[in-house]
Design a protein around this motif. Structure first.
Motif, PDB file in Angstrom:
ATOM      1  N   LYS A 163       0.847  -1.203   0.000  1.00  0.00           N
ATOM      2  CA  LYS A 163       0.000   0.000   0.000  1.00  0.00           C
ATOM      3  C   LYS A 163       0.877   1.246   0.000  1.00  0.00           C
ATOM      4  CE  LYS A 163      -3.371   2.354   3.006  1.00  0.00           C
ATOM      5  NZ  LYS A 163      -2.477   3.291   3.711  1.00  0.00           N
ATOM      6  N   GLU A 164       1.926   1.212   0.836  1.00  0.00           N
ATOM      7  CA  GLU A 164       2.853   2.344   0.911  1.00  0.00           C
ATOM      8  C   GLU A 164       3.618   2.511  -0.396  1.00  0.00           C
ATOM      9  OE1 GLU A 164       4.442   5.613   2.960  1.00  0.00           O
ATOM     10  OE2 GLU A 164       2.820   4.249   3.565  1.00  0.00           O
ATOM     11  N   LYS A 165       3.909   1.401  -1.077  1.00  0.00           N
ATOM     12  CA  LYS A 165       4.616   1.463  -2.357  1.00  0.00           C
ATOM     13  C   LYS A 165       3.712   1.908  -3.502  1.00  0.00           C
ATOM     14  CE  LYS A 165       8.214  -2.047  -1.506  1.00  0.00           C
ATOM     15  NZ  LYS A 165       8.760  -3.358  -1.913  1.00  0.00           N
ATOM     16  N   GLY A 166       2.388   1.916  -3.244  1.00  0.00           N
ATOM     17  CA  GLY A 166       1.450   2.339  -4.276  1.00  0.00           C
ATOM     18  C   GLY A 166       0.911   1.219  -5.129  1.00  0.00           C
ATOM     19  N   ASP A 167       1.245  -0.025  -4.800  1.00  0.00           N
ATOM     20  CA  ASP A 167       0.746  -1.187  -5.541  1.00  0.00           C
ATOM     21  C   ASP A 167      -0.567  -1.627  -4.881  1.00  0.00           C
ATOM     22  OD1 ASP A 167       0.262  -3.528  -6.895  1.00  0.00           O
ATOM     23  OD2 ASP A 167       2.321  -4.269  -6.783  1.00  0.00           O
ATOM     24  N   LEU A 168      -1.655  -0.928  -5.218  1.00  0.00           N
ATOM     25  CA  LEU A 168      -2.935  -1.160  -4.548  1.00  0.00           C
ATOM     26  C   LEU A 168      -3.525  -2.548  -4.833  1.00  0.00           C
ATOM     27  CD1 LEU A 168      -4.631   2.351  -4.872  1.00  0.00           C
ATOM     28  CD2 LEU A 168      -3.016   1.505  -3.165  1.00  0.00           C
ATOM     29  N   PRO A 169      -3.479  -3.051  -6.086  1.00  0.00           N
ATOM     30  CA  PRO A 169      -4.021  -4.405  -6.325  1.00  0.00           C
ATOM     31  C   PRO A 169      -3.318  -5.476  -5.483  1.00  0.00           C
ATOM     32  CG  PRO A 169      -3.749  -3.237  -8.397  1.00  0.00           C
ATOM     33  CD  PRO A 169      -3.086  -2.398  -7.350  1.00  0.00           C
ATOM     34  N   LYS A 170      -1.987  -5.361  -5.375  1.00  0.00           N
ATOM     35  CA  LYS A 170      -1.235  -6.335  -4.583  1.00  0.00           C
ATOM     36  C   LYS A 170      -1.582  -6.198  -3.107  1.00  0.00           C
ATOM     37  CE  LYS A 170       1.871  -9.561  -3.973  1.00  0.00           C
ATOM     38  NZ  LYS A 170       1.632 -10.936  -4.473  1.00  0.00           N
ATOM     39  N   ALA A 171      -1.722  -4.963  -2.626  1.00  0.00           N
ATOM     40  CA  ALA A 171      -2.087  -4.729  -1.229  1.00  0.00           C
ATOM     41  C   ALA A 171      -3.468  -5.307  -0.945  1.00  0.00           C
ATOM     42  CB  ALA A 171      -2.066  -3.232  -0.926  1.00  0.00           C
ATOM     43  N   GLU A 172      -4.400  -5.104  -1.883  1.00  0.00           N
ATOM     44  CA  GLU A 172      -5.752  -5.656  -1.721  1.00  0.00           C
ATOM     45  C   GLU A 172      -5.709  -7.175  -1.613  1.00  0.00           C
ATOM     46  OE1 GLU A 172      -9.983  -5.908  -4.240  1.00  0.00           O
ATOM     47  OE2 GLU A 172      -8.345  -4.621  -4.946  1.00  0.00           O
ATOM     48  N   GLU A 173      -4.923  -7.793  -2.468  1.00  0.00           N
ATOM     49  CA  GLU A 173      -4.784  -9.256  -2.441  1.00  0.00           C
ATOM     50  C   GLU A 173      -4.242  -9.741  -1.091  1.00  0.00           C
ATOM     51  OE1 GLU A 173      -1.672 -12.497  -4.326  1.00  0.00           O
ATOM     52  OE2 GLU A 173      -2.211 -10.752  -5.561  1.00  0.00           O
TER      53      GLU A 173
ATOM     54  N   ASN B  87      -7.897  -1.635   6.663  1.00  0.00           N
ATOM     55  CA  ASN B  87      -6.928  -1.294   5.630  1.00  0.00           C
ATOM     56  C   ASN B  87      -7.402  -1.690   4.233  1.00  0.00           C
ATOM     57  OD1 ASN B  87      -5.468  -0.450   7.800  1.00  0.00           O
ATOM     58  ND2 ASN B  87      -3.748  -1.821   7.513  1.00  0.00           N
ATOM     59  N   LEU B  88      -8.186  -2.768   4.164  1.00  0.00           N
ATOM     60  CA  LEU B  88      -8.792  -3.137   2.887  1.00  0.00           C
ATOM     61  C   LEU B  88      -9.761  -2.045   2.441  1.00  0.00           C
ATOM     62  CD1 LEU B  88      -9.211  -5.241   0.640  1.00  0.00           C
ATOM     63  CD2 LEU B  88     -10.969  -6.303   2.077  1.00  0.00           C
ATOM     64  N   GLY B  89     -10.528  -1.510   3.395  1.00  0.00           N
ATOM     65  CA  GLY B  89     -11.427  -0.400   3.089  1.00  0.00           C
ATOM     66  C   GLY B  89     -10.670   0.822   2.587  1.00  0.00           C
TER      67      GLY B  89
ATOM     68  N   GLU C 280     -18.325   3.480  -2.093  1.00  0.00           N
ATOM     69  CA  GLU C 280     -19.405   2.661  -1.528  1.00  0.00           C
ATOM     70  C   GLU C 280     -18.859   1.333  -0.991  1.00  0.00           C
ATOM     71  OE1 GLU C 280     -22.372   3.701  -0.963  1.00  0.00           O
ATOM     72  OE2 GLU C 280     -21.946   5.612  -1.939  1.00  0.00           O
ATOM     73  N   LYS C 281     -17.929   0.776  -1.722  1.00  0.00           N
ATOM     74  CA  LYS C 281     -17.303  -0.466  -1.274  1.00  0.00           C
ATOM     75  C   LYS C 281     -16.485  -0.227  -0.007  1.00  0.00           C
ATOM     76  CE  LYS C 281     -15.236  -4.508  -3.534  1.00  0.00           C
ATOM     77  NZ  LYS C 281     -14.573  -4.994  -4.773  1.00  0.00           N
ATOM     78  N   ALA C 282     -15.843   0.942   0.055  1.00  0.00           N
ATOM     79  CA  ALA C 282     -15.057   1.300   1.235  1.00  0.00           C
ATOM     80  C   ALA C 282     -15.960   1.448   2.447  1.00  0.00           C
ATOM     81  CB  ALA C 282     -14.293   2.597   0.982  1.00  0.00           C
TER      82      ALA C 282
END
Length: 356
Positions: free
Chosen positions: A179-189, A207-209, A219-221
């Motif tokens: 998340k800190e690196k900006g790789d949101l898809p990987k962080a979500e996974e 943190n997923l939110g 809305e998902k958040a």
């Protein structure tokens, strides 16, 4: 090649231990009451540990040592008796022995204190003794993450996963790193992986939110933050995250209700006061908003968050001088706050344009 510190200590302690045990055995054979008492005290103090031997090493071998402090009293009872008897017949030799013992244990204390210099040194010390200590690796990873040493943090997390592949809190740490690196898809996974292993983790859910919010899926958040609050109705962390989204979406009434709930749980929560101040300002209640920001600063005069928003309130009201004064005070506390720096530059530009 120099001997390792532990090797040197072992070379010293092994013959000393042998002599000590030999003397103790002789005294016990002679039915010396003090020796018998000290030895029995030593054994009885250690007895409870026999059932805990697999549990006392929560943070490894080093932190297990406090469990033998009580038992060591028995050791020193016998040692004191030996030295006191020796002193009568050989005062100089006994005095020298006492001095050497004090010097030896003092040097051990000083040497050991170096390992407690800071958190990084401490956990690396634990790992030098117990390389597979997953708690130490994880804690060290979290420390590196807080210090923005992301590669080092990821390295520690990967070590833990090799030892414990199902450690959910490691996936949480890795999610934070990506998340800190900006790789949101990987962080979500990674957050989803953490939740699959520990569905009750409010932090992973929160943190997923945050990832959904950063991706623009408000809305998902909101739904995810609410699920986190269902898991833990007193999760101030999730309540703050939800309140921020509600304020962004101008759902002020719901946001205000949530902030009031936070303050019931934590009356001196500065961020909750600031959020209420923002809601009041956005709703046109400027005087009430100012009072709330000032209340936050009464609770914490160094709250950059409160100073920043109070400055915005004054700037929006047209009092740029007052706003800049507040922001400069905030910069004295946190010189690296980029938002405040931009606000000051913007205010200077507006004042320059007004002169012309």
């Amino acid at each position: 090649k120099m001997l390792a510190k532990d090797t040197i200590f072992n070379l010293i302690l092994t013959p000393l231990s042998f002599v000590y045990l030999l003397v103790t055995a002789i005294l016990m054979i002679a039915k010396n009451k003090i020796a018998v008492f000290g030895f029995v005290f030593y054994l009885l103090s250690l007895a409870p540990l026999f059932n805990l031997i697999n549990h006392v090493s929560f943070l490894g071998k080093i932190l297990s040592e406090p469990y033998i402090y009580m038992a060591s009293v028995g050791f020193f009872i016998i040692l004191a008796y030996i030295l006191s008897k020796s002193y009568i017949q050989f005062p100089k030799t006994a005095a020298g022995g006492i001095a050497l013992i004090i010097l030896f244990y003092s040097s051990l204390t000083v040497a050991n204190n170096i390992n407690y210099k800071n958190e990084v040194v401490f956990y690396n010390y634990l790992l030098s003794v117990d390389k597979k200590n997953t708690i130490a690796h994880l804690n060290l990873g979290n420390i590196y993450f807080k210090k923005k040493m992301l590669n080092e943090a990821e390295k520690e997390a990967r070590i833990v996963l090799r030892i414990e592949p199902d450690a959910w809190d490691v996936y949480l740490l890795l999610g934070n790193i990506f998340k800190e690196k900006g790789d949101l898809p990987k962080a979500e996974e990674l957050y989803n992986k953490a939740l699959s292993l520990s569905p009750a983790s409010t932090e992973a859910m929160n943190n997923l939110g945050l990832i959904y919010k950063m991706q623009g899926a408000d809305e998902k958040a909101i739904e995810t933050f609410k699920r986190a609050i269902v898991i833990n109705p007193e999760s101030v962390l999730a309540m703050h995250s939800l309140a921020e989204v509600l304020i962004d979406k101008k759902l002020y009434r719901e946001g205000l209700t949530l902030c009031d709930k936070i303050l019931k749980l934590s009356p001196e929560d500065i961020s909750a006061h600031v959020k209420i101040g923002i809601i009041l300002a956005e709703s046109g209640h400027l005087q009430k908003s100012e009072s709330v920001f000032k209340e936050a600063l009464r609770l914490d005069p160094n709250s950059v968050e409160a100073l920043r928003n109070l400055g915005v309130l004054y700037a929006n009201a047209g009092d740029l001088n007052k706003a800049m004064s507040i922001w400069k005070k905030a910069l004295d506390i946190n010189p690296d706050d980029e938002e405040i720096q931009k606000n000051i530059e913007r205010a200077k530009t507006i004042k320059e344009s007004q002169r012309h």
